[in-house]
Enzyme design. Structure first.
Site: not given
Length: 159
Positions: A66, A97
């Site tokens: 991510e 993330c």
């Protein structure tokens, strides 16, 4: 196509977006990385980038799929934020993330496997559901959990 007509607003469209993240994760697995992938789409539903974890390759504990995808997407569209964009990730974002998604201005987060699924597979990082972070954002973030969950969970069983 306007944002309100975005194909990602449909279940079928979200499954298609998740397939991009799944493909990235599979490439990462073949490269010896952990089984996680992420893809970022524009507000209009166009793919910007699909990436996989690169922690082992880069010797960087922050190089999650991510975060790596967010960094690259910002560079590719030449903007500091991804306001209105969609994040697809094969597993529920970890706290780092999820926070990066908030800071990047992502408004839609779609994930497959859950934090609990990852824990069952032996990934024992912080077990904090991403919803707890997204709910603290000053912006509304729409979360779509369990998209292609079984396919995403199956990544944990690949060599």
């Amino acid at each position: 196509m306007s944002a309100s007509e975005n194909m990602l607003q449909t279940e079928e469209g979200r499954a298609g977006g998740m397939r991009a993240a799944l493909d990235a994760a599979r490439h990462g697995i073949l490269a010896g990385q952990a089984p996680f992938g992420a893809a970022i789409f524009t507000e209009q539903g166009e793919l910007i980038v699909a990436e996989h974890n690169q922690v082992r390759k880069m010797l960087d504990p922050t190089a999650h799929a991510e975060v790596f995808a967010i960094r690259l997407a910002c560079r590719l569209i030449d903007r500091q934020t991804l306001t209105g964009c969609w994040l697809f990730t094969t597993c529920e974002p970890c706290p780092m993330c999820a926070t990066a998604a908030v800071f990047a201005g992502l408004r839609h987060v779609v994930y497959g496997a859950s934090v609990e699924d990852a824990q069952e597979a032996g990934f024992s990082e912080l077990q904090l559901p991403s919803r707890q972070i997204f709910d603290r954002s000053s912006d509304e973030i729409t979360v779509y959990p369990n998209v292609l969950r079984q396919e995403c969970r199956a990544l944990f069983n690949l060599p």
